[in-house]
Write an enzyme that holds these catalytic residues in place. Structure first.
Site, PDB file in Angstrom:
ATOM      1  CG  ASP A  39      -1.623   1.292   1.452  1.00  0.00           C
ATOM      2  OD1 ASP A  39      -2.297   1.739   0.509  1.00  0.00           O
ATOM      3  OD2 ASP A  39      -1.497   1.873   2.544  1.00  0.00           O
TER       4      ASP A  39
ATOM      5  CG  ASP B 272      -1.415   2.186   6.731  1.00  0.00           C
ATOM      6  OD1 ASP B 272      -1.574   1.996   5.508  1.00  0.00           O
ATOM      7  OD2 ASP B 272      -1.670   3.265   7.283  1.00  0.00           O
TER       8      ASP B 272
ATOM      9  CG  ASP C 200      -4.321  -1.044   3.139  1.00  0.00           C
ATOM     10  OD1 ASP C 200      -4.579  -0.796   1.949  1.00  0.00           O
ATOM     11  OD2 ASP C 200      -3.661  -0.277   3.869  1.00  0.00           O
TER      12      ASP C 200
END
Length: 642
Positions: free
Chosen positions: A341, A539, A543
């Site tokens: 990410d 995080d 996600d």
């Protein structure tokens, strides 16, 4: 007088309880190994006394059987009675008794000694991992100093609630996760993040339960209950990791039960057939059968995996890597691609407003007032950055109405009797943006900035540009992963040009931008079809679906959301991305060591069985060969502690 006596009795009872706990703890940790050592000493005495008195020697060997074999005999008995199954413990005890029955007392005692020694080594390996948990639990404070209406009161941490104010004095452990409201100090966060250096803490900074306050008093507002603190989650994660077995270990345990039955039946056949059909004498037949029972037992096979896995998990914990089970370390060893990410993972996730371009005769302050007022109702990092910029410019915020968050796109609300929308350029119709506006957006995105448009019912009212900082260890992490032969991709909801600029800086070739949470999930599924084993590093809440779908989900321990921490299989406690490479290398080492153990164990067992059938193996040699191989595979697994 009676009150004094009662107080003394309570103190004595408390001391007695503490002594009992210490004794029980010592027995649990060292009792098995102590019994093995005593058994070895008794065997040595029996061997020496055997030159003078056979009767006393046999009595001592019998005592060595009891002392050394009690734990394993108990385990085998409980498996037989409660699970109605056979295990390797019972096989070894039967073999030792069989050796004694034909006069080989010393060989039987040595068999029990070496077998118990290998079991004690395995127990110590597990105790080493358990000790990590015990050490963590000892760091957890039991009480807190509650500050209420100007008075201090000591209370159990379980009684703390969100919003309470606690005082943390010099040298004390912080009792709960919270925000510093008053005071300055340095805090040792090694128990949480693994950072070797203390961290400066001042008003507004976040602190964690179990960390050690330095020189300075802090007034901390509790932000999480005692069960929800990051410290409590760490303990729970490590406990889960110890209890979860990799697939290979589950297979070995299933194989052990089937194999143990096969060995018992084969031994019975070897006792009966040569005696009745081949004319062997009873002593030779029974001796060969007992040797077969010893050398064919799968002790080394059973010990090939768990000591290695527990050693690897313990090693990871010391490095600030929390695994939820050996299964995930096993999966890490086969990873072919890692998807990162962007915001909060590759970058700090704290973008700063760099440019404000107002249109429609709005001033910067007016545009920022509208944007910050609406964004103040959401917790997105971009929203926080806009609100922070308004605070820095002393802009007064106003409460909007009809607020609505558009997941993955932006927000909208009513304010000043107008309808406002704030979000990505893709959220707006193309005809709303004039050529100068499009040109401005393009230039900002080429600089790696995130562009946010602000629009009302008239049209585009302004552009706000933000930029996040890439983490300093990202470039080296990507380089190291590539050296391991692992492909790297970036998944982000940000605009394509912004994502490509960040990816170029980080050294990432595969970029997938403008993804909603569901798109990230679909992308992980597609990557798994192409690369088979895929890890995802993230995080945020958005996600979590991708983390759950990936072969291995990796979450940022400090920056990560609660949902990400719960969903992930591996947690980076100090948000150090370079630890990912260490985890993969350790996973590969564990896989290699387990393979070495399994191949070595099979070769030894096969060689001893064939030797016994072809030319006969002396029982002492069979004991040393079989149990020696068991000790060697355990010691080989313990190398992963380094």
């Amino acid at each position: 007088m009676s009150e004094i006596i009662e107080a003394v009795q309570r103190t004595e009872n408390r001391n007695q309880t503490v002594k009992q706990k210490k004794l029980s703890h010592w027995i649990d940790r060292y009792g098995e190994m102590s019994a093995v050592i005593v058994s070895g000493v008794i065997i040595g005495l029996a061997w020496i006394i055997g030159y003078f008195s056979i009767g006393i020697s046999i009595c001592l060997y019998l005592l060595a059987y009891i002392v050394g074999g009690y734990v394993k005999a108990k385990e085998g008995y409980l498996t037989l009675v409660h699970k109605k199954d056979l295990d390797v413990n019972l096989l070894m005890i039967v073999a030792a008794i069989g050796a004694a029955c034909i006069g080989y007392w010393a060989e039987g005692a040595v068999l029990i000694f070496i077998f118990s020694l290998s079991g004690a080594l395995e127990t110590l390996t597990m105790a080493r991992s358990s000790r990590d948990i015990s050490t963590l639990k000892e760091l957890k404070p039991e009480t807190a100093v509650l500050f209420h209406l100007g008075k201090e009161k000591q209370v159990p941490i379980e009684e703390l609630t969100v919003g309470d104010m606690v005082v943390v004095k010099t040298g004390e452990r912080i009792p709960a996760d919270g925000i510093v409201k008053e005071g300055k100090s340095v805090v040792n966060q090694a128990s949480i993040t693994g950072e070797s250096m203390p961290v400066d803490k001042a008003v507004g900074d976040e602190v964690f339960a179990g960390t050690l306050n330095g020189e300075g008093a802090l007034f901390v507002e509790v932000s999480k209950s005692s069960e929800s603190t990051l410290f409590s989650k760490i303990i729970r994660l490590v406990q889960e990791a110890q209890n979860e077995m990799p697939k290979s270990q589950r297979f070995i345990e299933k194989f052990e039960r089937i194999y143990a039955r096969f060995i018992i039946i084969s031994t019975a056949i070897l006792i009966a057939v040569p005696y009745w059909l081949m004319g062997w004498d009873w002593s030779t037949t029974f001796y060969r059968a007992m040797v077969f029972l010893v050398v064919a037992s799968p002790c080394a096979l059973v010990a090939s995996i768990m000591p290695a896995m527990l050693s690897a998990i313990s090693n990871c914990a010391r490095k600030g890597l929390l695994l939820k089970g050996g299964l995930h370390l096993e999966n890490l060893s086969g990873i072919k691609l890692i998807a990162f990410d962007k915001t909060g993972t590759l970058t700090y996730g704290k973008p700063l407003v760099t440019d404000i371009f107002p249109f429609q005769q709005f001033s910067e302050s007016q545009l920022l007032q509208v944007s910050a007022s609406i964004e103040s109702l959401t917790t997105h990092p971009i929203a926080k950055a806009i609100v922070q910029k308004a605070s820095e410019m002393s802009v007064t915020l106003i409460r909007p109405t009809d607020f609505q968050a558009l997941t993955g796109w932006g927000v909208q609300a009513k304010m000043y009797e107008d309808f406002w929308r704030i979000g990505k350029p893709g959220m707006f119709d193309d005809d709303l943006c004039s050529d100068p506006i499009k040109s401005q957006i393009y230039q900002l995105e080429q600089q790696g900035k995130t562009v946010i448009l602000v629009a009302n019912t008239v049209g585009i009212a302004g552009i706000i540009a933000l930029q996040d900082r890439i983490r300093p260890q990202v470039k080296n992490t990507i380089f190291q992963l590539r050296r391991l032969g692992i492909q790297v991709a970036m998944l982000t909801g940000d605009q394509k040009r912004t994502a490509e600029a960040i990816a170029c800086e980080a050294g990432i070739d595969l970029v997938y931008a403008e993804l909603l949470p569901t798109d990230k999930l679909d992308m992980i599924k597609r990557l798994k079809e192409e690369y088979s084993h895929v890890a995802m590093v993230g995080d945020g809440v958005n996600d979590a679906p991708a983390l759950a779908t990936a072969s291995v989900g990796i979450a940022m321990g400090v920056a990560g959301s609660d949902v990400a921490l719960e969903t992930a299989d591996l947690v980076l406690m100090n948000d150090d991305l370079e630890k990912i490479k260490e985890a993969i290398v350790l996973g590969r080492r564990m896989k290699l060591i387990v393979k070495q153990n399994l191949v070595f164990a099979v070769l030894v067992i096969t060689s001893l069985i064939l030797s016994n059938f072809i030319m006969g193996v002396p029982l002492p040699l069979g004991v040393v060969g079989h149990e020696g191989s068991t000790i060697l595979v355990i010691l080989n697994g313990l190398r992963l502690l380094r």
